[in-house]
Scaffold this motif. Structure first.
Motif, PDB file in Angstrom:
ATOM      1  N   ASN A   1       7.153  -3.893 -13.592  1.00 24.05           N
ATOM      2  CA  ASN A   1       7.039  -4.320 -15.125  1.00 24.05           C
ATOM      3  C   ASN A   1       6.147  -3.502 -15.755  1.00 24.05           C
ATOM      4  N   TRP A   2       5.751  -2.192 -15.243  1.00 22.63           N
ATOM      5  CA  TRP A   2       4.583  -1.576 -15.975  1.00 22.63           C
ATOM      6  C   TRP A   2       5.445  -0.296 -16.664  1.00 22.63           C
ATOM      7  N   SER A   3       5.207  -0.244 -17.826  1.00 28.22           N
ATOM      8  CA  SER A   3       6.186   0.660 -18.626  1.00 28.22           C
ATOM      9  C   SER A   3       5.561   1.921 -18.525  1.00 28.22           C
ATOM     10  N   PHE A   4       4.409   2.182 -18.394  1.00 24.00           N
ATOM     11  CA  PHE A   4       3.690   3.566 -18.200  1.00 24.00           C
ATOM     12  C   PHE A   4       4.509   4.185 -17.003  1.00 24.00           C
ATOM     13  N   ALA A   5       4.685   3.285 -15.868  1.00 24.02           N
ATOM     14  CA  ALA A   5       5.143   3.897 -14.713  1.00 24.02           C
ATOM     15  C   ALA A   5       6.655   4.030 -14.652  1.00 24.02           C
ATOM     16  N   GLY A   6       7.399   3.776 -15.735  1.00 22.92           N
ATOM     17  CA  GLY A   6       8.626   3.710 -15.963  1.00 22.92           C
ATOM     18  C   GLY A   6       9.576   2.451 -15.677  1.00 22.92           C
ATOM     19  N   ALA A   7       8.647   1.315 -15.417  1.00 23.54           N
ATOM     20  CA  ALA A   7       9.091   0.086 -15.392  1.00 23.54           C
ATOM     21  C   ALA A   7      10.308  -0.033 -14.067  1.00 23.54           C
ATOM     22  N   VAL A   8      11.388  -0.636 -14.308  1.00 21.44           N
ATOM     23  CA  VAL A   8      12.371  -0.729 -13.268  1.00 21.44           C
ATOM     24  C   VAL A   8      12.994   0.813 -12.975  1.00 21.44           C
ATOM     25  N   ASP A   9      12.982   1.695 -14.198  1.00 22.20           N
ATOM     26  CA  ASP A   9      13.621   2.918 -13.891  1.00 22.20           C
ATOM     27  C   ASP A   9      12.761   3.749 -12.934  1.00 22.20           C
ATOM     28  N   GLY A  10      11.358   3.582 -12.911  1.00 23.99           N
ATOM     29  CA  GLY A  10      10.583   4.410 -11.823  1.00 23.99           C
ATOM     30  C   GLY A  10      10.255   5.639 -12.342  1.00 23.99           C
ATOM     31  N   ILE A  11       9.987   6.512 -11.468  1.00 20.15           N
ATOM     32  CA  ILE A  11       9.531   8.071 -11.809  1.00 20.15           C
ATOM     33  C   ILE A  11      10.321   8.904 -11.265  1.00 20.15           C
ATOM     34  N   VAL A  12      10.852   9.885 -11.891  1.00 18.16           N
ATOM     35  CA  VAL A  12      11.754  10.732 -11.481  1.00 18.16           C
ATOM     36  C   VAL A  12      11.169  12.194 -11.584  1.00 18.16           C
ATOM     37  N   GLY A  13      11.481  13.100 -10.788  1.00 21.81           N
ATOM     38  CA  GLY A  13      11.056  14.584 -11.044  1.00 21.81           C
ATOM     39  C   GLY A  13       9.824  14.676 -10.637  1.00 21.81           C
ATOM     40  N   ILE A  14       9.770  14.235  -9.410  1.00 23.08           N
ATOM     41  CA  ILE A  14       8.068  14.391  -8.504  1.00 23.08           C
ATOM     42  C   ILE A  14       8.301  15.850  -7.858  1.00 23.08           C
TER      43      ILE A  14
ATOM     44  N   SER B   1      10.874   4.019  -7.005  1.00 22.00           N
ATOM     45  CA  SER B   1      10.966   2.971  -7.944  1.00 22.00           C
ATOM     46  C   SER B   1      10.896   1.857  -7.281  1.00 22.00           C
ATOM     47  N   SER B   2      10.655   0.534  -7.816  1.00 18.14           N
ATOM     48  CA  SER B   2       9.813  -0.613  -7.271  1.00 18.14           C
ATOM     49  C   SER B   2      10.821  -1.080  -6.004  1.00 18.14           C
ATOM     50  N   ASP B   3      12.153  -0.898  -6.234  1.00 18.19           N
ATOM     51  CA  ASP B   3      13.005  -1.614  -5.278  1.00 18.19           C
ATOM     52  C   ASP B   3      12.864  -0.970  -3.879  1.00 18.19           C
TER      53      ASP B   3
ATOM     54  N   VAL C   1       0.895  -1.186   0.074  1.00 16.48           N
ATOM     55  CA  VAL C   1       0.121   0.061   0.080  1.00 16.48           C
ATOM     56  C   VAL C   1       0.907   1.311  -0.021  1.00 16.48           C
ATOM     57  N   VAL C   2       2.145   1.167   0.496  1.00 13.26           N
ATOM     58  CA  VAL C   2       2.921   2.408   0.521  1.00 13.26           C
ATOM     59  C   VAL C   2       3.322   2.535  -0.965  1.00 13.26           C
ATOM     60  N   ALA C   3       3.790   1.488  -1.691  1.00 16.10           N
ATOM     61  CA  ALA C   3       3.969   1.451  -3.101  1.00 16.10           C
ATOM     62  C   ALA C   3       2.856   1.874  -4.072  1.00 16.10           C
ATOM     63  N   ILE C   4       1.623   1.683  -3.623  1.00 17.77           N
ATOM     64  CA  ILE C   4       0.481   2.349  -4.124  1.00 17.77           C
ATOM     65  C   ILE C   4       0.409   3.833  -3.997  1.00 17.77           C
ATOM     66  N   GLY C   5       0.610   4.242  -2.669  1.00 16.50           N
ATOM     67  CA  GLY C   5       0.448   5.851  -2.480  1.00 16.50           C
ATOM     68  C   GLY C   5       1.712   6.492  -3.274  1.00 16.50           C
ATOM     69  N   GLY C   6       2.865   5.798  -3.180  1.00 21.00           N
ATOM     70  CA  GLY C   6       4.205   6.427  -3.825  1.00 21.00           C
ATOM     71  C   GLY C   6       3.759   6.467  -5.295  1.00 21.00           C
ATOM     72  N   TYR C   7       3.592   5.585  -6.000  1.00 19.55           N
ATOM     73  CA  TYR C   7       3.031   5.507  -7.514  1.00 19.55           C
ATOM     74  C   TYR C   7       2.205   6.395  -7.805  1.00 19.55           C
TER      75      TYR C   7
ATOM     76  N   THR D   1       3.498  13.728 -12.088  1.00 17.88           N
ATOM     77  CA  THR D   1       4.735  13.976 -13.367  1.00 17.88           C
ATOM     78  C   THR D   1       3.702  13.900 -14.597  1.00 17.88           C
ATOM     79  N   ARG D   2       2.598  13.250 -14.645  1.00 15.86           N
ATOM     80  CA  ARG D   2       1.734  12.705 -15.954  1.00 15.86           C
ATOM     81  C   ARG D   2       0.470  13.349 -15.944  1.00 15.86           C
ATOM     82  N   SER D   3       0.181  14.184 -14.923  1.00 16.31           N
ATOM     83  CA  SER D   3      -1.230  15.027 -15.018  1.00 16.31           C
ATOM     84  C   SER D   3      -0.909  16.368 -14.404  1.00 16.31           C
ATOM     85  N   GLU D   4      -1.848  17.081 -14.709  1.00 21.15           N
ATOM     86  CA  GLU D   4      -1.991  18.556 -14.352  1.00 21.15           C
ATOM     87  C   GLU D   4      -2.571  18.783 -12.919  1.00 21.15           C
ATOM     88  N   MET D   5      -2.900  17.629 -12.319  1.00 24.14           N
ATOM     89  CA  MET D   5      -3.795  17.584 -11.115  1.00 24.14           C
ATOM     90  C   MET D   5      -2.974  18.344  -9.969  1.00 24.14           C
ATOM     91  N   PRO D   6      -3.616  19.260  -9.053  1.00 20.53           N
ATOM     92  CA  PRO D   6      -3.181  20.089  -7.858  1.00 20.53           C
ATOM     93  C   PRO D   6      -2.443  18.978  -7.165  1.00 20.53           C
TER      94      PRO D   6
END
Lengths: 298, 260
Positions: free
Chosen positions: A108-121, A200-202, A42-48, A55-60
């Protein structure tokens, strides 16, 4: 806000408060005798969730902090309905499988950056807002602890069958707590993503579980102050000695856990530990215990 | 049998694997009535209580509480319907105080939610504590309210469990060997409490091996053997029967005559 703390200390304090939220989410489940390793998932769900929304939307920012906990609550509710019929080690294994599943999916989810994760939050809540959230959560936990809900939760932990026999709907209590704890952990995950700027997933693997569970177990059941004190002490220790992230940190937790299990198997906030300490100190506690045992032999 | 039947058990059977614990069991308890349930170990007395309180689901038969069929309901639901019990193996919430144990029993009596005003909550907590203290007074434990139940003697712990069951304000009270391990004076005190409770209209099913207690407290008694009712009727008549004595204490007279 005036600069009371340097940016470095603000970061360290924010990090401590976020860990505290994760630990509280685990220890509120301990109060009802639920040993769930789902917190990693659930922490991962929150983080991602927060990372993607930022990073992928204009939401506040607020949406990024509220939507993931809502999603995590829903996931926890469904998971809880399926899995809370398990007890003890079986529940721990089932929830661990869930946590691993979430990590494997995001890796393994490419939209979420797969193993590279998401940067620039971008940055999230200020350290003072986080402190406010922690104070509110602790206040709520204290209100629950003193109410019939707290009493019922303790009864479920001590003897679930008997608690049911006096009218406590144990199934519902366990499910509601599981859902709330899921939302709280996801909120902590979202704040963490904004604080660090990267997910990132790790990050959500076994070492997160070890840290959070070491603090919660050493803190113990009976009062939220125990886990809070344990988290603060250990975090200050590791931040000031620079062991953070090294192998020695995990060794330290292991050693501390062994000592606690020997001295106080129910953790620091176990009331019987404090009674024992008081009577060893020869304080008023001793006289009261003596008086009650005299009364008991009538 | 009183004119108003509270609990009606009809043709209830339970088996565990191949072992029949209850076979076509029948029993009734009326309002304000104390029914004794006796029988040798393994006769199925505790199994019957576990069926009535929803811990076991019977393979066959019906259990009615008032007009409601209660087979298939969960233990907590039945507790809210007014069925309270004590446990033969004495189950308290260890490590908490006597008062807290009784207050868990008041759980269903609280009305407010977590969101109610602080003042109202304090008022409700205080009034529930007052009720719990009255119950502790009834079982003569008021001065031990703050003591940890784990430190108390066996008989005292039994009385805590009785107070916790009474805290539910039950319609039906099921007592599984409430005086086991108690002195004669303590048993007499329990007997008084049970009589007082039933006088207020509560139906009581009393399991005990203390036959004097059963004879004193119960107008009606059921003797169970091997999961079946051997005989049910007025206590004095039931206890005078030869087959009851034989089932309960072993066939001693017969053995005596064999010797002589």
């Amino acid at each position: 806000m005036f600069e009371l703390l340097s940016p470095y200390h603000q970061f360290q304090l924010s990090s401590l408060l976020i860990t505290l939220l994760m630990v509280l989410s685990v220890s509120m489940l301990f109060e009802a005798g639920i040993f769930s390793l789902a917190v990693g998932g659930v922490v991962a769900i929150g983080g991602y969730g927060a990372g993607l929304l930022s990073t992928r939307s204009e939401m506040p920012l607020m949406v990024g902090l509220v939507a993931p906990p809502v999603l995590a609550a829903l996931v926890s509710l469904l998971l809880g309905m399926a899995i809370l019929r398990l007890r003890g080690i079986y529940l721990a294994l089932g929830t661990f499988a869930f946590a691993q599943l979430v990590v494997i999916v995001i890796a393994n989810w490419s939209f979420a950056g797969a193993v590279d994760g998401i940067v620039g939050i971008g940055p999230g809540l200020s350290v003072w807002s986080l402190l406010g959230v922690v104070v509110v959560i602790c206040t709520l936990m204290e209100l629950v602890r003193r109410s019939r809900f707290g009493r019922a939760t303790r009864a479920i932990r001590l003897d679930e069958r008997t608690a049911a026999g006096v009218g406590v709907d144990a199934r519902r209590y366990r499910l509601v707590l599981f859902t709330i704890a899921g939302a709280l952990a996801a909120f902590a995950g979202a704040c963490d993503a904004h604080l660090v700027g990267v997910v990132s997933s790790d990050q959500y693997g076994f070492s997160l579980l070890v840290t959070v569970f070491a603090f919660a177990l050493i803190g113990g059941t009976g009062h939220w102050l125990g886990p809070v004190a344990a988290t603060i002490c250990f975090t200050l220790f590791r931040q000031s000695f620079g062991y953070s992230g090294s192998g020695w940190e995990q060794v330290g937790y292991g050693a501390a856990l062994v000592v606690i299990m020997l001295v106080a198997p129910n953790g620091l906030s176990d009331p019987s530990l404090w009674r024992r300490l008081r009577s060893a100190a020869g304080g008023p506690g001793r006289r009261r215990v003596a008086a009650s045992s005299v009364g008991g032999t009538r | 049998m009183s004119d108003e039947t509270l609990l009606r058990i009809e043709d209830v059977s339970v088996s565990f694997g191949g072992v029949a614990a209850l076979q076509a069991m029948n029993l009734q308890v009326g309002r304000g009535e104390i029914v004794g349930l006796v029988g040798p170990n393994g006769a199925g007395k505790t199994t019957l209580i576990n069926v009535i309180t929803g811990y076991y689901r019977p393979d066959a038969g019906t259990v009615r509480l008032g007009e409601d069929e209660i087979v298939g309901r969960s233990p907590d639901e039945l507790a809210r319907l007014g069925v309270a019990r004590t446990f033969q193996s004495l189950r308290l919430f260890e490590g908490t105080s006597v008062l807290d144990n009784v207050l868990v029993g008041r759980h269903t009596a609280f009305r407010g939610s977590l969101l109610q005003l602080w003042g109202t909550r304090r008022w409700e907590e205080r009034s529930q504590r007052a009720v719990a203290m009255e119950l502790l007074d009834l079982v003569d434990l008021a001065d031990l309210a703050g003591a940890d139940v784990s430190n108390l003697s066996y008989g005292t712990r039994r009385r805590v469990e009785l107070a916790r069951a009474l805290a539910l304000e039950p319609r039906l009270l099921l007592l599984d060997e409430p005086t086991a391990g108690m002195s004669g004076a303590e048993s007499a005190e329990i007997s008084d409490v049970v009589t007082t409770i039933s006088a207020s209209g509560v139906g009581v099913l009393l399991i005990d091996h203390n036959l004097k207690l059963i004879a004193d407290a119960c107008e009606t008694t059921c003797v169970m053997v091997s999961g079946q009712p051997l005989v049910t009727g007025p206590t004095s008549i039931v206890f005078a029967r030869d087959d009851v004595r034989a089932a309960y204490v072993g066939n001693r007279r017969k053995r005596d005559s064999d010797v002589s």
